[in-house]
Motif scaffolding. Structure first.
Motif, PDB file in Angstrom:
ATOM      1  N   UNK A  21       0.646  -1.191   0.423  1.00 14.52           N
ATOM      2  CA  UNK A  21       0.307   0.315   0.403  1.00 14.52           C
ATOM      3  C   UNK A  21       0.629   1.770  -0.089  1.00 14.52           C
ATOM      4  N   UNK A  22       1.620   1.137   0.554  1.00 12.64           N
ATOM      5  CA  UNK A  22       2.813   2.355   0.346  1.00 12.64           C
ATOM      6  C   UNK A  22       3.322   2.969  -0.354  1.00 12.64           C
ATOM      7  N   UNK A  23       3.872   1.368  -1.114  1.00 11.89           N
ATOM      8  CA  UNK A  23       4.934   1.969  -2.820  1.00 11.89           C
ATOM      9  C   UNK A  23       3.302   2.337  -3.532  1.00 11.89           C
ATOM     10  N   UNK A  24       2.534   1.868  -3.364  1.00 14.09           N
ATOM     11  CA  UNK A  24       1.164   1.946  -4.798  1.00 14.09           C
ATOM     12  C   UNK A  24       1.027   3.713  -4.219  1.00 14.09           C
ATOM     13  N   UNK A  32       1.562   8.928 -10.948  1.00 11.56           N
ATOM     14  CA  UNK A  32       1.037   8.046 -11.390  1.00 11.56           C
ATOM     15  C   UNK A  32       0.154   7.401 -11.432  1.00 11.56           C
ATOM     16  N   UNK A  33      -0.072   7.030 -12.747  1.00  9.78           N
ATOM     17  CA  UNK A  33      -1.405   6.790 -12.836  1.00  9.78           C
ATOM     18  C   UNK A  33      -1.795   4.973 -13.174  1.00  9.78           C
ATOM     19  N   UNK A  34      -2.974   3.886 -12.477  1.00  8.25           N
ATOM     20  CA  UNK A  34      -2.892   2.126 -12.756  1.00  8.25           C
ATOM     21  C   UNK A  34      -3.335   2.556 -14.475  1.00  8.25           C
ATOM     22  N   UNK A  35      -2.590   1.916 -15.267  1.00  8.75           N
ATOM     23  CA  UNK A  35      -3.016   1.320 -16.298  1.00  8.75           C
ATOM     24  C   UNK A  35      -3.821  -0.577 -16.522  1.00  8.75           C
ATOM     25  N   UNK A  36      -3.042  -0.640 -15.270  1.00 12.38           N
ATOM     26  CA  UNK A  36      -3.807  -2.393 -15.284  1.00 12.38           C
ATOM     27  C   UNK A  36      -3.128  -2.531 -13.724  1.00 12.38           C
ATOM     28  N   UNK A  37      -3.836  -3.826 -12.921  1.00 18.60           N
ATOM     29  CA  UNK A  37      -3.245  -3.839 -11.615  1.00 18.60           C
ATOM     30  C   UNK A  37      -1.490  -4.137 -11.538  1.00 18.60           C
ATOM     31  N   UNK A  38      -1.373  -3.746 -10.217  1.00 20.87           N
ATOM     32  CA  UNK A  38       0.389  -3.281 -10.537  1.00 20.87           C
ATOM     33  C   UNK A  38       0.733  -3.242 -11.558  1.00 20.87           C
ATOM     34  N   UNK A  39       0.222  -2.425 -12.177  1.00 16.54           N
ATOM     35  CA  UNK A  39       1.038  -1.779 -13.501  1.00 16.54           C
ATOM     36  C   UNK A  39       0.345  -0.316 -13.361  1.00 16.54           C
ATOM     37  N   UNK A  40       1.319   0.994 -14.121  1.00 17.29           N
ATOM     38  CA  UNK A  40       1.763   2.418 -13.127  1.00 17.29           C
ATOM     39  C   UNK A  40       2.518   3.293 -14.052  1.00 17.29           C
ATOM     40  N   UNK A  41       1.653   4.034 -14.881  1.00 16.54           N
ATOM     41  CA  UNK A  41       2.040   4.843 -15.829  1.00 16.54           C
ATOM     42  C   UNK A  41       2.572   6.170 -15.541  1.00 16.54           C
TER      43      UNK A  41
END
Length: 101
Positions: A21-24, A32-41
């Motif tokens: 949670x801290x990392x996200x 950064x925006x979530x592109x897919x689960x565990x993938x941020x752009x």
């Protein structure tokens, strides 16, 4: 430039879930925006700007798990094909081009 952060972090223990949670949350605070689960752009205007954000991500890497950081150009990102099932999906990535006159 687009900076893509891909990660696979453990979530077995309460401590692991907290680190996840801290990392996200830090990724999101850095734009950064979530592109897919565990993938941020994140879109960056230059290579120098991308390097700044990459250094920030490296500073808050979690102790466990796997994290990958990838930089691609706007053209490469634009050539990506997205599908929802078998149908193409036209999704707005949220980034906007700034025009100066």
């Amino acid at each position: 430039m687009w900076v893509i952060v891909l990660f696979d972090l453990p979530t077995e223990t309460k401590k692991d879930r907290k680190a996840y949670s801290v990392f996200r949350n830090k990724l999101q605070k850095d734009g950064f925006t979530m592109f897919q689960f565990s993938t941020y752009i994140r879109h960056c205007m230059s290579v120098e700007n991308a390097n700044v954000h990459i250094k920030r991500v490296k500073k808050f890497l979690p102790e466990k798990g796997h994290v990958g950081i990838l930089c691609i150009t706007d053209k490469q990102f634009g050539m990506m094909e997205l599908f929802y099932g078998k149908s193409p999906e036209f999704k707005d990535t949220g980034a906007q081009q700034l025009e100066l006159f």
